[in-house]
Design a protein around this motif. Structure first.
Motif, short mmCIF file in Angstrom:
data_model
loop_
_atom_site.label_atom_id
_atom_site.label_comp_id
_atom_site.label_asym_id
_atom_site.label_seq_id
_atom_site.Cartn_x
_atom_site.Cartn_y
_atom_site.Cartn_z
N GLY A 55 0.82 -1.21 0.00
CA GLY A 55 0.00 0.00 0.00
C GLY A 55 0.85 1.26 0.00
N HIS A 56 1.94 1.24 0.75
CA HIS A 56 2.85 2.39 0.79
C HIS A 56 3.46 2.65 -0.59
CE1 HIS A 56 5.76 5.16 2.58
NE2 HIS A 56 6.70 4.54 1.87
N LEU A 57 3.95 1.59 -1.22
CA LEU A 57 4.57 1.75 -2.54
C LEU A 57 3.54 2.16 -3.60
CD1 LEU A 57 7.11 -1.21 -2.79
CD2 LEU A 57 7.59 1.20 -2.41
N ALA A 58 2.33 1.65 -3.48
CA ALA A 58 1.30 2.00 -4.47
C ALA A 58 1.07 3.50 -4.52
CB ALA A 58 -0.01 1.28 -4.14
N ASP A 59 1.14 4.16 -3.36
CA ASP A 59 0.91 5.60 -3.31
C ASP A 59 2.18 6.41 -3.57
OD1 ASP A 59 -1.78 5.21 -2.67
OD2 ASP A 59 -1.37 5.13 -0.52
N SER A 179 1.23 10.42 -9.27
CA SER A 179 2.46 10.82 -8.58
C SER A 179 2.08 11.86 -7.54
CB SER A 179 3.47 11.39 -9.58
OG SER A 179 4.65 11.78 -8.92
N PHE A 180 1.94 11.45 -6.30
CA PHE A 180 1.41 12.31 -5.26
C PHE A 180 2.57 12.90 -4.46
CE2 PHE A 180 -1.73 8.89 -5.90
CZ PHE A 180 -2.72 9.66 -6.47
N ARG A 181 2.84 14.14 -4.70
CA ARG A 181 3.94 14.79 -4.02
C ARG A 181 3.45 16.11 -3.43
NH1 ARG A 181 8.00 11.58 -5.62
NH2 ARG A 181 7.90 10.67 -7.70
N GLY A 182 4.36 16.84 -2.84
CA GLY A 182 4.00 18.15 -2.33
C GLY A 182 3.02 18.05 -1.18
N PRO A 183 2.01 18.93 -1.13
CA PRO A 183 1.12 18.97 0.02
C PRO A 183 0.26 17.72 0.17
CG PRO A 183 0.35 20.43 -1.73
CD PRO A 183 1.72 19.99 -2.12
N ALA A 184 0.09 16.96 -0.94
CA ALA A 184 -0.75 15.77 -0.86
C ALA A 184 0.04 14.51 -0.55
CB ALA A 184 -1.50 15.58 -2.19
N ARG A 185 1.33 14.68 -0.26
CA ARG A 185 2.17 13.50 -0.06
C ARG A 185 1.69 12.68 1.14
NH1 ARG A 185 8.76 13.67 0.33
NH2 ARG A 185 9.10 11.40 0.32
N VAL A 186 1.66 11.35 0.94
CA VAL A 186 1.16 10.47 1.99
C VAL A 186 2.16 10.39 3.13
CG1 VAL A 186 2.15 8.40 0.95
CG2 VAL A 186 0.17 8.19 2.44
N THR A 187 1.66 10.37 4.36
CA THR A 187 2.51 10.21 5.53
C THR A 187 2.41 8.77 6.03
OG1 THR A 187 0.74 10.81 7.06
CG2 THR A 187 2.07 12.60 6.17
N ARG A 188 3.39 8.38 6.82
CA ARG A 188 3.44 6.99 7.29
C ARG A 188 2.21 6.64 8.14
NH1 ARG A 188 8.22 4.42 6.51
NH2 ARG A 188 10.01 5.70 5.86
N ALA A 189 1.71 7.60 8.88
CA ALA A 189 0.60 7.31 9.80
C ALA A 189 -0.76 7.51 9.15
CB ALA A 189 0.71 8.20 11.03
N GLU A 190 -0.78 7.97 7.89
CA GLU A 190 -2.07 8.27 7.28
C GLU A 190 -2.89 6.99 7.16
OE1 GLU A 190 -3.91 11.24 3.97
OE2 GLU A 190 -1.75 10.90 4.09
N GLY A 191 -4.15 7.09 7.47
CA GLY A 191 -5.03 5.93 7.51
C GLY A 191 -5.22 5.45 8.93
N TRP A 192 -4.13 5.25 9.66
CA TRP A 192 -4.23 4.81 11.05
C TRP A 192 -4.85 5.88 11.94
CZ3 TRP A 192 -3.91 -0.12 11.59
CH2 TRP A 192 -3.05 -0.88 10.81
N ALA A 317 -3.81 8.52 -0.92
CA ALA A 317 -3.56 7.48 0.09
C ALA A 317 -4.44 6.25 -0.12
CB ALA A 317 -3.79 8.05 1.49
N ARG A 318 -4.98 6.09 -1.31
CA ARG A 318 -5.92 4.98 -1.56
C ARG A 318 -5.25 3.63 -1.37
NH1 ARG A 318 -8.95 6.44 -6.53
NH2 ARG A 318 -10.29 7.60 -5.09
N GLY A 319 -4.03 3.47 -1.84
CA GLY A 319 -3.32 2.21 -1.65
C GLY A 319 -3.11 1.89 -0.19
N ARG A 320 -2.73 2.91 0.60
CA ARG A 320 -2.50 2.71 2.03
C ARG A 320 -3.80 2.31 2.74
NH1 ARG A 320 1.24 4.90 5.54
NH2 ARG A 320 2.63 4.62 3.77
N TYR A 321 -4.90 2.95 2.43
CA TYR A 321 -6.17 2.62 3.06
C TYR A 321 -6.58 1.18 2.76
CZ TYR A 321 -7.69 7.16 4.94
OH TYR A 321 -7.83 8.30 5.70
N LEU A 322 -6.47 0.78 1.50
CA LEU A 322 -6.84 -0.58 1.11
C LEU A 322 -5.93 -1.61 1.76
CD1 LEU A 322 -7.64 0.16 -2.63
CD2 LEU A 322 -9.27 -0.74 -0.96
N ALA A 323 -4.66 -1.25 1.93
CA ALA A 323 -3.72 -2.17 2.59
C ALA A 323 -4.08 -2.36 4.06
CB ALA A 323 -2.30 -1.63 2.45
N ILE A 324 -4.39 -1.26 4.73
CA ILE A 324 -4.75 -1.37 6.15
C ILE A 324 -6.01 -2.20 6.32
CG2 ILE A 324 -5.57 -0.05 8.15
CD1 ILE A 324 -3.71 2.23 7.22
N TYR A 325 -7.01 -1.94 5.49
CA TYR A 325 -8.25 -2.72 5.59
C TYR A 325 -7.98 -4.20 5.31
CZ TYR A 325 -13.03 -4.25 4.88
OH TYR A 325 -14.21 -4.93 4.96
N GLY A 326 -7.10 -4.48 4.35
CA GLY A 326 -6.80 -5.86 4.00
C GLY A 326 -6.14 -6.65 5.11
#
Length: 378
Positions: A55-59, A179-192, A317-326
């Motif tokens: 999920g992290h790599l997907a985003d 390619s999500f960079r700048g202000p929309a960049r995913v953080t490690r804790a996002e989703g949790w 952060a869609r990849g991260r969310y789906l990974a956490i749910y999985g």
């Protein structure tokens, strides 16, 4: 999207080797049964960070690149097992395979959400689930056909299927555009930190535990009731066919008019009905009738649950969310064997299935509350 579904089905067709890993470890490499069990447990533990990493790599890296990386890594792990000449080498290979095994799941699910509208996502996720179920049945037939060879060939075939899937997707999927960079960049804790996701994760873990209990407890119930050993294979094959044949239901106007939580309610009630029938069934046709009901329920539940998660997830952060749910399925895989066997041993199959049916009914009743807590952001 159809290319992705076809490629994942090809990959699933080859994914029959895990059932034979313990045999290779004991027969080919001299491991004890206890040692083989520890290796299999290590593989299972390794799949948990694998999904999070995917999920992290997907985003960060992109959907296509992550899928290809995961499939290629699986091929390396399978090839290593096929060539391993010592137990320790096979152990390291199994851990590597576990670390790679779930990487492609979150980006695969994210791709579907990326290229479909919210209204079409239940159908799209249902199609993926149906293709995977049908391929799983075909995989069982293929496993039976080739298991008479040297078992190491099974791992070589699985590695080839992973590489074939990766090659097909490398050619057919468009280049990563996310390619999500700048202000929309995913953080490690996002989703949790998202209470909605954590609530859905908790409910999803209970739901996944019921389904894993179904898969583990059904064969034992058939044996306890003196039914033929081929019965579980027949039931699972029919279940897969129902998932495929029932796909048009997703596109009917009546079902499309249901919101995601209403469809989930229907799915849980169908699941509960099938589980009640399991409690009292004494012959194969009745178990098959139950399978038709819980399989249609499964169709609604899996397709709508992923649709809900994709809907609450920010695009970046869609990849991260789906990974956490999985991860709910990983937890369920650890809980269900203990719970199912203990209930069957100490209370019997009737109590087991009625307990599962009651749980499914409670989950159905929770859906209006979940809608109130979550739909404001969908």
């Amino acid at each position: 999207m159809r290319i992705l579904v076809i490629a994942r089905a090809v990959n699933r067709l080859g994914a029959f080797t895990l059932s034979f890993l313990a045999v290779v470890l004991t027969v080919e490499l001299g491991a004890t049964v206890a040692q083989a069990g520890l290796v299999m447990a290590g593989f299972g533990v390794a799949t948990i960070p694998s999904r999070i990493f995917g999920g992290h790599l997907a985003d960060r890296l992109g959907r296509k690149r992550t899928i290809i990386l995961g499939l290629t890594g699986c091929a390396v792990g399978q090839t290593w097992i096929a060539l391993a000449s010592t137990l320790w080498s096979a152990v390291l290979a199994a851990i590597l395979l576990g670390l790679m095994f779930e990487i492609y799941e979150p980006p695969s699910q994210a791709v579907i959400a990326d290229v479909t509208s919210p209204a079409d996502r239940p159908t799209a996720y249902g199609l993926l689930g149906a293709a995977m179920a049908a391929a799983a049945v075909a995989a069982g037939v293929l496993a039976a056909a080739v298991s008479h060879w040297d078992l190491r060939w099974l791992f070589a075939i699985d590695a080839a299927s992973c590489l074939a899937c990766a090659l097909l997707l490398a050619i057919a999927l468009p280049a990563d555009r996310f390619s999500f960079r700048g202000p929309a960049r995913v953080t490690r804790a996002e989703g949790w930190r998202d209470g909605r996701l954590l609530l859905l994760f908790a409910v999803g873990t209970v739901s996944a535990t019921v389904f894993m209990t179904l898969m583990l407890g059904l064969p034992l119930t058939l044996i306890e009731r003196g039914l033929p050993s081929y019965g579980i294979g027949l039931i699972l094959a029919i279940s897969a066919l129902v998932l495929v044949a029932a796909q048009p239901l997703q596109r009917t106007q009546r079902i499309r008019n249901l919101d995601n939580f209403q469809a989930m309610t229907l799915g849980y009630l169908l699941l509960a009905a099938g589980l009640v029938i399991n409690a009292f069934a004494t012959n194969l046709p009745v178990f098959i009738a139950a399978a038709v009901l819980w399989s249609i329920g499964d169709l609604f539940l899996l397709s709508r649950s992923f649709t809900i998660i994709a809907g609450i997830a920010p695009d970046h952060a869609r990849g991260r969310y789906l990974a956490i749910y999985g991860l709910s399925w990983g937890i369920a895989t650890a809980i269900a064997p203990l719970g199912a066997t203990q209930l069957l041993t100490h209370a019997g199959p009737v109590f087991l299935w009625l307990t599962c049916a009651l749980t499914a009914t409670v989950l159905a009743g929770l859906q209006p509350t979940l809608r109130r807590r979550i739909t404001s952001s969908l």
